[in-house]
Design a protein around this motif. Sequence first.
Motif, mmCIF file in Angstrom:
data_model
loop_
_atom_site.group_PDB
_atom_site.id
_atom_site.type_symbol
_atom_site.label_atom_id
_atom_site.label_comp_id
_atom_site.label_asym_id
_atom_site.label_seq_id
_atom_site.Cartn_x
_atom_site.Cartn_y
_atom_site.Cartn_z
ATOM 1 N N ASP A 1 30.948 5.769 -1.230
ATOM 2 C CA ASP A 1 29.800 4.990 -0.773
ATOM 3 C C ASP A 1 28.981 5.886 0.148
ATOM 4 O O ASP A 1 29.472 6.335 1.189
ATOM 5 C CB ASP A 1 30.259 3.738 -0.022
ATOM 6 N N LEU A 2 27.741 6.155 -0.246
ATOM 7 C CA LEU A 2 26.853 7.029 0.520
ATOM 8 C C LEU A 2 25.557 6.295 0.826
ATOM 9 O O LEU A 2 25.187 5.343 0.134
ATOM 10 C CB LEU A 2 26.554 8.309 -0.271
ATOM 11 N N LEU B 1 17.358 10.957 -5.287
ATOM 12 C CA LEU B 1 17.847 10.397 -4.028
ATOM 13 C C LEU B 1 18.640 11.423 -3.224
ATOM 14 O O LEU B 1 19.482 12.139 -3.769
ATOM 15 C CB LEU B 1 18.732 9.180 -4.315
ATOM 16 N N TYR B 2 18.388 11.480 -1.914
ATOM 17 C CA TYR B 2 19.155 12.318 -0.996
ATOM 18 C C TYR B 2 20.230 11.430 -0.366
ATOM 19 O O TYR B 2 19.905 10.459 0.322
ATOM 20 C CB TYR B 2 18.259 12.885 0.106
ATOM 21 N N LEU B 3 21.487 11.790 -0.583
ATOM 22 C CA LEU B 3 22.593 10.907 -0.212
ATOM 23 C C LEU B 3 23.463 11.549 0.864
ATOM 24 O O LEU B 3 23.778 12.741 0.798
ATOM 25 C CB LEU B 3 23.432 10.582 -1.447
ATOM 26 N N VAL C 1 24.640 3.277 -1.741
ATOM 27 C CA VAL C 1 24.916 3.332 -3.180
ATOM 28 C C VAL C 1 26.335 3.855 -3.397
ATOM 29 O O VAL C 1 26.863 4.617 -2.586
ATOM 30 C CB VAL C 1 23.908 4.230 -3.940
ATOM 31 N N GLU C 2 26.931 3.402 -4.486
ATOM 32 C CA GLU C 2 28.246 3.913 -4.882
ATOM 33 C C GLU C 2 28.022 5.076 -5.840
ATOM 34 O O GLU C 2 27.268 4.954 -6.806
ATOM 35 C CB GLU C 2 29.047 2.807 -5.562
ATOM 36 N N ARG D 1 29.586 17.652 -7.080
ATOM 37 C CA ARG D 1 29.156 18.242 -8.355
ATOM 38 C C ARG D 1 28.938 17.135 -9.387
ATOM 39 O O ARG D 1 29.775 16.250 -9.543
ATOM 40 C CB ARG D 1 30.221 19.223 -8.839
ATOM 41 N N PHE D 2 27.789 17.196 -10.072
ATOM 42 C CA PHE D 2 27.418 16.220 -11.101
ATOM 43 C C PHE D 2 27.495 14.779 -10.572
ATOM 44 O O PHE D 2 28.104 13.905 -11.185
ATOM 45 C CB PHE D 2 28.293 16.368 -12.350
ATOM 46 N N ALA D 3 26.874 14.566 -9.422
ATOM 47 C CA ALA D 3 26.875 13.219 -8.828
ATOM 48 C C ALA D 3 25.903 12.312 -9.573
ATOM 49 O O ALA D 3 24.843 12.750 -10.019
ATOM 50 C CB ALA D 3 26.476 13.305 -7.358
ATOM 51 N N ARG D 4 26.273 11.047 -9.713
ATOM 52 C CA ARG D 4 25.368 10.042 -10.280
ATOM 53 C C ARG D 4 25.652 8.700 -9.621
ATOM 54 O O ARG D 4 26.796 8.409 -9.254
ATOM 55 C CB ARG D 4 25.474 9.935 -11.795
ATOM 56 N N VAL D 5 24.600 7.918 -9.470
ATOM 57 C CA VAL D 5 24.729 6.614 -8.824
ATOM 58 C C VAL D 5 25.360 5.637 -9.808
ATOM 59 O O VAL D 5 24.870 5.460 -10.927
ATOM 60 C CB VAL D 5 23.358 6.087 -8.357
ATOM 61 N N ASN D 6 26.449 5.020 -9.382
ATOM 62 C CA ASN D 6 27.123 4.032 -10.228
ATOM 63 C C ASN D 6 26.497 2.654 -10.062
ATOM 64 O O ASN D 6 26.335 1.915 -11.028
ATOM 65 C CB ASN D 6 28.609 3.982 -9.871
ATOM 66 N N ARG D 7 26.119 2.332 -8.820
ATOM 67 C CA ARG D 7 25.488 1.042 -8.545
ATOM 68 C C ARG D 7 24.966 1.024 -7.115
ATOM 69 O O ARG D 7 25.409 1.797 -6.264
ATOM 70 C CB ARG D 7 26.465 -0.114 -8.742
ATOM 71 N N ILE D 8 24.023 0.131 -6.862
ATOM 72 C CA ILE D 8 23.510 -0.084 -5.506
ATOM 73 C C ILE D 8 24.423 -1.095 -4.832
ATOM 74 O O ILE D 8 24.722 -2.144 -5.401
ATOM 75 C CB ILE D 8 22.063 -0.612 -5.538
ATOM 76 N N ARG D 9 24.879 -0.784 -3.615
ATOM 77 C CA ARG D 9 25.786 -1.685 -2.906
ATOM 78 C C ARG D 9 25.003 -2.506 -1.884
ATOM 79 O O ARG D 9 25.000 -2.222 -0.694
ATOM 80 C CB ARG D 9 26.910 -0.897 -2.230
ATOM 81 N N TRP D 10 24.324 -3.544 -2.377
ATOM 82 C CA TRP D 10 23.566 -4.413 -1.478
ATOM 83 C C TRP D 10 24.492 -5.127 -0.501
ATOM 84 O O TRP D 10 24.045 -5.625 0.540
ATOM 85 C CB TRP D 10 22.776 -5.446 -2.283
#
Length: 555
Positions: free
Chosen positions: A427-428, A447-449, A501-502, A521-530
């Motif tokens: 979670d970032l 996005l900068y996480l 975001v997760e 490495r190879f980061a991608r957003v899985n979902r937004i954690r509202w």
Amino acid sequence: MKYFSELAEILEKVEKINEKSLKIDVLSRFIKSLDKNELKITIWLILGNTEEEWVERKLNVSISTIIKVLKNLGVNIKELSSLYKKSGDLGEAVKIIYERGNIKLNKWFAKKYTIIDIYNELKKIENLEGEGSREKRILYLEGIYKNLSPLEAKLLTRILQGDMRYGVLEGTIEDCLSYIYGIDDEKIKIAHAIIGDIGVLAEYLFDNPKNIENVNIRLFHPFKPMLAEKANNFQDVFNNFSPAAFEFKFDGIRAQIHKRGNEVKIFTRRLKDVTKSFPDVVELILNNIKNNEVVVEGEIVAWDYNKNLPLPFQEISKRIKREYEISKYIKEIPVKLFLFDIIYLDGKLLINEEYINRRKILEEIRGNIDLTPMIITSKEDEAKKFFEESVNMKNEGLVAKKLDSKYIPGKRDKSWLKVKGHLEPLDLVIIGGEWGHGRRKNFISDLYLAALDKDTGEYLMVTKTFKGLSDNEYIQLTKELLKYKIKEEGRIVWFKPKIVVEVIYDEIQKSPKYKSGFALRFARVNRIRWDKSEKDVNTIQEIRELYEKQRKEEI
């Protein structure tokens, strides 16, 4: 009664102190000198709040409003913008403007504000609503700003933004209370988690520090939940405790449910009140739990009743953001509640009861509400079979619990262990981003996480990514992000760390590029954690541990 100027001077001093023990000593002396009626609100203001921690911030004063106020007081906006761009801190820029004398002030009849005066003024501003409220807000703020010193103006600006930068976090105040009252810091942390607000706790201890022994849950005021540590595998679990209780880990919203008589409130893990979003869950509780006062925990899961299976988290997240047209969404996105713990029952706090006893009590009072599926075993093959049942339902995995574990509010403890079937997501929090290209030119897509450095309180970048979300999700995310914009530099926009975001990734690498020292490495957003806040994100220290484990596995 303390003046606002005294608070501003102390915080300016604290900001320049790097040594933790000295910072706590200086701040503790000031807190100890406060009267009871100003103690709680002073702590709130130090942390940039005007209410308890769990209450959603209502002090909606944008940077543009603050700049308009200063412009009306004769400030050269080009000069202010230049200073702001240089420091990245509007409060510091405002202080310099005041020190240079480039602002129209009440020099002869300036009002000297107490801390309580400023708090009361902020509450008035907070309650302004409807047509003309922005203009009234500007007039109120002009009246305050023209009576302030440079340090007071800096502090007020930071409070209005909710961006304090003094290096004082909730944990710092916990350390101060421990220092002032001679109470073990672990006791302070647990009491803070139970009461749910550090200012309220300080006020509670003011008359008698021994009150720490009698801290109890306040119904309809959420507490900080207990959290699970991570286990790499089932051997990890059984090395810590055996036999173990294993519960399904659903991919839903963790809910803390308070009931007294016919009143029910539902809070998320981040202590947000979502009662209006789930009237069906309120009805379920009232129809089944007959005890007068109760606090239970469970998971609210979006549910396909035709297939008798959970739906993806994205579906339940649509419900959590809705307070209107609820009847429509109840039909479109039905939910199911699974209870897994009970914390309070008819005046009795149950956190010191063993897990297995709390589960029995929950079984007795639940009516027809489902409990989270659970088995007790010391056999790895049985645990693995149960794990497969869970993941086959598209759940996240299992949570293993020590049978005699106590419930420790606010703590991540090894008596509860998460077992998941994939590389642990992180979670970032989003701290910046870039406007997209082509079809994405009108929204933020890169996005900068960042993760939290718990030693300094800074959010340090560990990756940037444009992958994982749909265009519609990016459009919605951009609307929310722009509410927290700090500044824009060409295509790059910087935000207050608010939206979580997760993130899934292939591995963690050492990186000289980022101040954090790590990159995904190879980061991608899985979902937004509202359902999570910036306080819930992973820490740099946790990422370092994951990196070390990864290296051991490679060796």
